[in-house]
Design a protein around this motif. Structure first.
Motif, PDB file in Angstrom:
ATOM      1  N   THR A   1       2.865  50.541  41.421  1.00  0.00           N
ATOM      2  CA  THR A   1       3.091  49.180  41.667  1.00  0.00           C
ATOM      3  C   THR A   1       4.334  48.743  40.721  1.00  0.00           C
ATOM      4  N   HIS A   2       4.254  49.111  39.629  1.00  0.00           N
ATOM      5  CA  HIS A   2       5.343  49.019  38.555  1.00  0.00           C
ATOM      6  C   HIS A   2       5.327  49.961  37.540  1.00  0.00           C
ATOM      7  N   PHE A   3       6.236  49.960  36.633  1.00  0.00           N
ATOM      8  CA  PHE A   3       6.732  51.155  35.780  1.00  0.00           C
ATOM      9  C   PHE A   3       5.838  51.269  34.840  1.00  0.00           C
ATOM     10  N   HIS A   4       5.028  50.506  34.258  1.00  0.00           N
ATOM     11  CA  HIS A   4       4.238  50.597  33.052  1.00  0.00           C
ATOM     12  C   HIS A   4       3.268  52.214  33.049  1.00  0.00           C
TER      13      HIS A   4
ATOM     14  N   VAL B   1      11.902  52.284  35.428  1.00  0.00           N
ATOM     15  CA  VAL B   1      11.607  53.429  34.943  1.00  0.00           C
ATOM     16  C   VAL B   1      12.548  54.282  34.156  1.00  0.00           C
ATOM     17  N   ASP B   2      13.792  54.092  34.722  1.00  0.00           N
ATOM     18  CA  ASP B   2      14.995  54.853  34.007  1.00  0.00           C
ATOM     19  C   ASP B   2      15.353  54.278  32.647  1.00  0.00           C
ATOM     20  N   GLN B   3      15.181  53.065  32.575  1.00  0.00           N
ATOM     21  CA  GLN B   3      15.718  52.122  31.609  1.00  0.00           C
ATOM     22  C   GLN B   3      14.771  51.827  30.567  1.00  0.00           C
ATOM     23  N   LYS B   4      13.596  51.672  30.910  1.00  0.00           N
ATOM     24  CA  LYS B   4      12.682  51.120  29.856  1.00  0.00           C
ATOM     25  C   LYS B   4      11.264  52.045  29.571  1.00  0.00           C
TER      26      LYS B   4
ATOM     27  N   GLY C   1       8.324  39.290  38.568  1.00  0.00           N
ATOM     28  CA  GLY C   1       7.277  38.493  38.409  1.00  0.00           C
ATOM     29  C   GLY C   1       6.702  39.180  37.060  1.00  0.00           C
ATOM     30  N   HIS C   2       5.386  40.086  37.073  1.00  0.00           N
ATOM     31  CA  HIS C   2       5.211  40.705  35.897  1.00  0.00           C
ATOM     32  C   HIS C   2       6.113  41.703  35.237  1.00  0.00           C
ATOM     33  N   THR C   3       6.874  42.280  35.979  1.00  0.00           N
ATOM     34  CA  THR C   3       8.042  43.088  35.736  1.00  0.00           C
ATOM     35  C   THR C   3       9.087  42.842  36.969  1.00  0.00           C
ATOM     36  N   ARG C   4      10.152  43.519  36.523  1.00  0.00           N
ATOM     37  CA  ARG C   4      11.480  43.152  37.698  1.00  0.00           C
ATOM     38  C   ARG C   4      11.104  43.991  38.938  1.00  0.00           C
ATOM     39  N   GLY C   5      10.371  44.965  38.776  1.00  0.00           N
ATOM     40  CA  GLY C   5      10.089  45.745  39.883  1.00  0.00           C
ATOM     41  C   GLY C   5       8.731  45.877  40.496  1.00  0.00           C
ATOM     42  N   ASP C   6       8.136  44.734  40.422  1.00  0.00           N
ATOM     43  CA  ASP C   6       6.618  44.848  40.906  1.00  0.00           C
ATOM     44  C   ASP C   6       6.727  45.058  42.493  1.00  0.00           C
ATOM     45  N   SER C   7       5.921  46.021  42.902  1.00  0.00           N
ATOM     46  CA  SER C   7       5.802  46.267  44.384  1.00  0.00           C
ATOM     47  C   SER C   7       4.255  46.065  45.012  1.00  0.00           C
TER      48      SER C   7
ATOM     49  N   LEU D   1      -4.739  44.258  50.487  1.00  0.00           N
ATOM     50  CA  LEU D   1      -3.509  44.026  49.493  1.00  0.00           C
ATOM     51  C   LEU D   1      -3.618  44.651  48.306  1.00  0.00           C
ATOM     52  N   PHE D   2      -2.735  45.561  47.906  1.00  0.00           N
ATOM     53  CA  PHE D   2      -2.723  46.054  46.486  1.00  0.00           C
ATOM     54  C   PHE D   2      -1.379  45.285  45.879  1.00  0.00           C
ATOM     55  N   THR D   3      -2.128  44.472  44.747  1.00  0.00           N
ATOM     56  CA  THR D   3      -0.693  43.635  44.144  1.00  0.00           C
ATOM     57  C   THR D   3      -0.307  43.975  42.866  1.00  0.00           C
ATOM     58  N   GLY D   4      -0.820  45.296  42.176  1.00  0.00           N
ATOM     59  CA  GLY D   4      -0.523  45.483  41.134  1.00  0.00           C
ATOM     60  C   GLY D   4      -0.780  44.421  39.862  1.00  0.00           C
ATOM     61  N   ASP D   5      -0.006  44.254  38.909  1.00  0.00           N
ATOM     62  CA  ASP D   5      -0.596  43.313  38.041  1.00  0.00           C
ATOM     63  C   ASP D   5      -0.104  41.935  38.253  1.00  0.00           C
ATOM     64  N   VAL D   6       0.567  41.596  39.188  1.00  0.00           N
ATOM     65  CA  VAL D   6       0.765  40.152  39.768  1.00  0.00           C
ATOM     66  C   VAL D   6      -0.468  39.436  39.817  1.00  0.00           C
TER      67      VAL D   6
END
Length: 342
Positions: free
Chosen positions: A130-133, A159-162, A214-220, A230-235
């Motif tokens: 859902t995101h890179f954390h 993932v690559d940058q942070k 939202g929470h991150t740039r790449g929230d999926s 629905l899987f929302t990740g940390d949004v």
């Protein structure tokens, strides 16, 4: 984009994947004294400081033997309300299985695989995050080499940058977390999509999509169409204050995303953290964020500074949401909305 990643070409997807079929689409002052006593005010929006804003830090281990079925095709390994343990999804079709998030580090990834084996015997396996954390992504290292990893392009950039910095900073929190993240190496995706991708697992369709920062740039997000899960990740989280980890988070777009999630009319919400619930979880998140935004705008108009507003609203919203955890994140939400307001 490196050569080992696939763009969202239907032809490329179908050629690559034999077990499931894919289609892709680009798409005020009264509170201040109390605030000093009860609010945790951070120096800046920094999720990765040791212990972050979490009040306690038990070892973040994925729970075994607690997996629950939430719909015909969907199982969830619940987080147990332990910080840095995500809710992990397992979506089972007749031809293939999709895992949503992987836990922190190989040890947790192995626990996910043991739970997966109890509910699915499919050979063909997909993993999306859902995101890179680190607590959502780094468990991927334990998954078999045959697993097809799917990520949004915006998330893969993070993932690559942070992620290396986040892994270093998470490792400073406790010795146990450091051990979980020891020698973790990011796993490259097999499939990268732009805005949307549909995955047919056999009798059930998973729609993976990205709606901006939202929470991150790449929230999926992952919507199981037949089950309306629905899987929302940390949004969306349940009884945790939402996290604005750094300046890449967007309060304004976060609210716009929630409107789009609500329009899906999901029956079941699997939040990034906290108990599985229904569509009211989206509404509760909207109400909180809208309230923070409107209060920030009003107090900023009175020429209050960001830090003054953070103190006031940290106290105010802890009183308003007494059963929500990790109140230190209120101040970071305030700072983000303050920066975004005119």
């Amino acid at each position: 984009m490196s050569d080992n990643r696939f763009t969202t070409s239907v032809v490329a997807f179908v050629a690559l994947l034999g077990a499931g079929s894919l289609t892709a689409f680009s798409q005020e002052q009264a509170f201040v004294g109390r605030a000093h006593a009860i609010a945790t005010i951070a120096n800046g929006p920094q999720e990765t400081a040791p212990l972050g804003h979490n009040q306690t830090q038990p070892v973040p281990l994925v729970q075994e033997n607690k997996t629950v079925r939430v719909s015909e095709h969907v199982f969830v390994i619940p987080d147990g309300r332990v910080n840095l343990v995500p809710n992990i999804g397992i979506v089972v079709g007749t031809r293939a299985t999709l895992v949503v998030d992987a836990g922190m580090g190989p040890r947790n990834g192995q626990a996910v695989l043991r739970e997966l084996a109890k509910v699915s015997k499919n050979v063909d396996l997909y993993l999306t995050t859902t995101h890179f954390h680190p607590e959502h992504v780094t468990g991927a290292q334990a998954f078999p080499a045959s697993t097809k990893v799917i990520r949004a392009e915006a998330q893969q950039k993070e993932v690559d940058q942070k992620q290396p910095e986040f892994i270093r900073n998470f490792s400073q929190r406790t010795p146990e977390i450091k051990a979980l993240l020891q020698d973790v190496k990011p796993r490259s995706p097999d499939i990268v999509f732009d805005h949307e991708l549909k995955l047919d697992l056999g009798g059930v369709t998973a729609r993976l999509f990205w709606l901006g920062a939202g929470h991150t740039r790449g929230d999926s997000f992952i919507f199981i169409e037949e089950d309306k899960v629905l899987f929302t990740g940390d949004v969306v989280v349940n009884r945790f204050f939402p996290i604005f980890p750094d300046a890449d988070a967007s309060g304004k777009n976060w609210l716009a995303i929630l409107n789009q999630l609500e329009a899906l009319q999901p029956r079941t919400i699997v939040p990034g953290h906290g108990e599985v619930g229904d569509a009211t979880l989206v509404t509760k998140e909207q109400t909180f964020l809208q309230s923070v935004q409107s209060r920030v705008v009003a107090l900023k108009a009175q020429r209050k500074s960001s830090e003054e507003i953070a103190q006031v609203l940290s106290a105010e919203f802890q009183l308003k949401y007494p059963d929500w955890e990790n109140p230190g994140w209120i101040a970071d939400a305030v700072r983000r909305f303050y920066a975004e307001s005119q």
